[in-house]
Design an enzyme around this catalytic site. Sequence first.
Site, PDB file in Angstrom:
ATOM      1  N   SER A  95      21.141  75.853  32.597  1.00  0.00           N
ATOM      2  CA  SER A  95      21.514  76.261  33.958  1.00  0.00           C
ATOM      3  C   SER A  95      22.220  75.133  34.720  1.00  0.00           C
ATOM      4  O   SER A  95      23.284  74.706  34.322  1.00  0.00           O
ATOM      5  CB  SER A  95      20.259  76.744  34.680  1.00  0.00           C
ATOM      6  OG  SER A  95      20.598  77.288  35.922  1.00  0.00           O
ATOM      7  N   ASP A 238      27.072  77.377  39.058  1.00  0.00           N
ATOM      8  CA  ASP A 238      26.294  76.431  38.256  1.00  0.00           C
ATOM      9  C   ASP A 238      26.648  76.645  36.773  1.00  0.00           C
ATOM     10  O   ASP A 238      27.510  77.463  36.453  1.00  0.00           O
ATOM     11  CB  ASP A 238      24.788  76.563  38.543  1.00  0.00           C
ATOM     12  CG  ASP A 238      24.176  77.796  37.922  1.00  0.00           C
ATOM     13  OD1 ASP A 238      24.874  78.813  37.822  1.00  0.00           O
ATOM     14  OD2 ASP A 238      22.990  77.750  37.529  1.00  0.00           O
ATOM     15  N   ASP A 240      25.414  78.041  34.111  1.00  0.00           N
ATOM     16  CA  ASP A 240      25.326  79.324  33.414  1.00  0.00           C
ATOM     17  C   ASP A 240      25.724  80.482  34.331  1.00  0.00           C
ATOM     18  O   ASP A 240      25.552  81.649  33.967  1.00  0.00           O
ATOM     19  CB  ASP A 240      23.934  79.544  32.807  1.00  0.00           C
ATOM     20  CG  ASP A 240      22.859  79.722  33.857  1.00  0.00           C
ATOM     21  OD1 ASP A 240      23.020  79.197  34.972  1.00  0.00           O
ATOM     22  OD2 ASP A 240      21.854  80.384  33.569  1.00  0.00           O
ATOM     23  N   ASP A 242      24.719  82.038  36.901  1.00  0.00           N
ATOM     24  CA  ASP A 242      23.885  83.077  37.515  1.00  0.00           C
ATOM     25  C   ASP A 242      23.824  82.847  39.026  1.00  0.00           C
ATOM     26  O   ASP A 242      23.482  83.753  39.777  1.00  0.00           O
ATOM     27  CB  ASP A 242      22.479  83.161  36.901  1.00  0.00           C
ATOM     28  CG  ASP A 242      21.716  81.862  36.975  1.00  0.00           C
ATOM     29  OD1 ASP A 242      22.331  80.810  37.255  1.00  0.00           O
ATOM     30  OD2 ASP A 242      20.494  81.875  36.742  1.00  0.00           O
TER      31      ASP A 242
HETATM   32 MG    MG Z   1      21.638  78.955  36.583  1.00  0.00          MG
END
Ligand code: MG
Length: 446
Positions: A95, A238, A240, A242
């Site tokens: 992440s 960020d 990843d 999400d």
């Molecule tokens: Mg993330």
Amino acid sequence: MAFFGTNGVRGIANEYITPQLAIDVARSLGTYMGSKGVVAIGRDTRASGEMLKSAAIAGALSAGLTVINIGICPTPSVQYYVKEYADAGIVVTASHNPREYNGIKLIASDGSEMSREGEREIEKIYYSKEFNAASWEKTGDLRHDSNANAFYLEGIINSVDYELIREKKFKVVTDTGCGAGSTTLPFLLQKLGCEVITINGQVDGNFPWRNPEPTPDVLTELADIVKKTGANMGVAQDGDADRAVFFDENGNFIEEEIQLAMMAKYVLARKKGPIVTPVSSSSRMLDVAKQAGVELVWTAVGSINVARKMMEIGAVFGGEGNGGLIFPEHQYCRDGAMACAKFLEIIANGQKISELAQSVPEYCNSKTKIRIKDSTATMEKVKKEVLAGDNEVDTTDGVKVWYDDGWVLIRPSGTEPIIRIFAESKTEERADALMNEGVELVNKSK
Ligand code: MG
């Protein structure tokens, strides 16, 4: 300490997060699934990603699962894919953690994050090392699918007012930080008819310009370009993807708590229903819910808790005050690209982001942490003490004490021997005072 933290297992790649760990997590998942079913495996852009993804694939095949390798995908893209095409998912990602980290996150068959109960079962298998090993003829098949991201973007486009956004031909600046969002966000914006200016839009697991955490101090270039080009909005993600953070048309950073509340306000103006957020979120969400005449449900910290509560009560919106927004019409997980498309829908409907941000009530926050040996015993004492008092107390996660003009939340960390204290009120002085009451309470209970 539990193997899985708030967001899967994370650590330094090839030191703690080794190929062996990835193999064993995948074998544990395969054993948990009874060596039956399909698992989709994707990763973010980290340099160690291919090594760990390959190991996870080997582990899942060894347990007898069918594996679909979907390559570099944002976490929400893997989740969207799993919901449709697989029985589980593995995301190799750390992440927002710095470059040297990596990690593994597990996805349930409905596309949401693996439940805590599921994680605990898998953790047990992981530590017991009693993995199902398929006999030679039943080891799994490996397939590849390079269309996961295209499928995901299609889903987002179908969840917003696509025609209206396209008509407006917005100009948007993106900083995907060389992370997984580089493979999706600029392409989504193009599909939405935007002129896109990208920085850090190349896939690069060394993250040459900034670490994956999109904090305002590393996004000054993005803010400058928004101003200089007269763009409608800036967006950064960020590692990843999400989560997403936003800059208004003047290049000003929208604080994440404000982002959450303004999106709730926008959603509730169109559709009435309960909203969900963790106890750590700002009272802005409560104010927005009251204004709209709907219920706000507080949950424990962690997007999985928010997502599951949203499913349970049929919430119209939810999210965390860290840029993780959840739109049930799309899927029950944090989704940075979906949030970006929704922000464009807001502007397309004639509202400036800066205006909507200013329409959200203001609050001040204070926070600190106290190092502590036995946080469980201390928390018990704190709880007893406040429950004996007159104030309203919420023990959903840690201890949150409500006052007429604010609150203080006392919560033990899940990963370190510390207790965190957050406070909120209308003025800085009062927020500090509430925080200090929290500190006093903890010190008294040590
Ligand atoms: Mg993330």
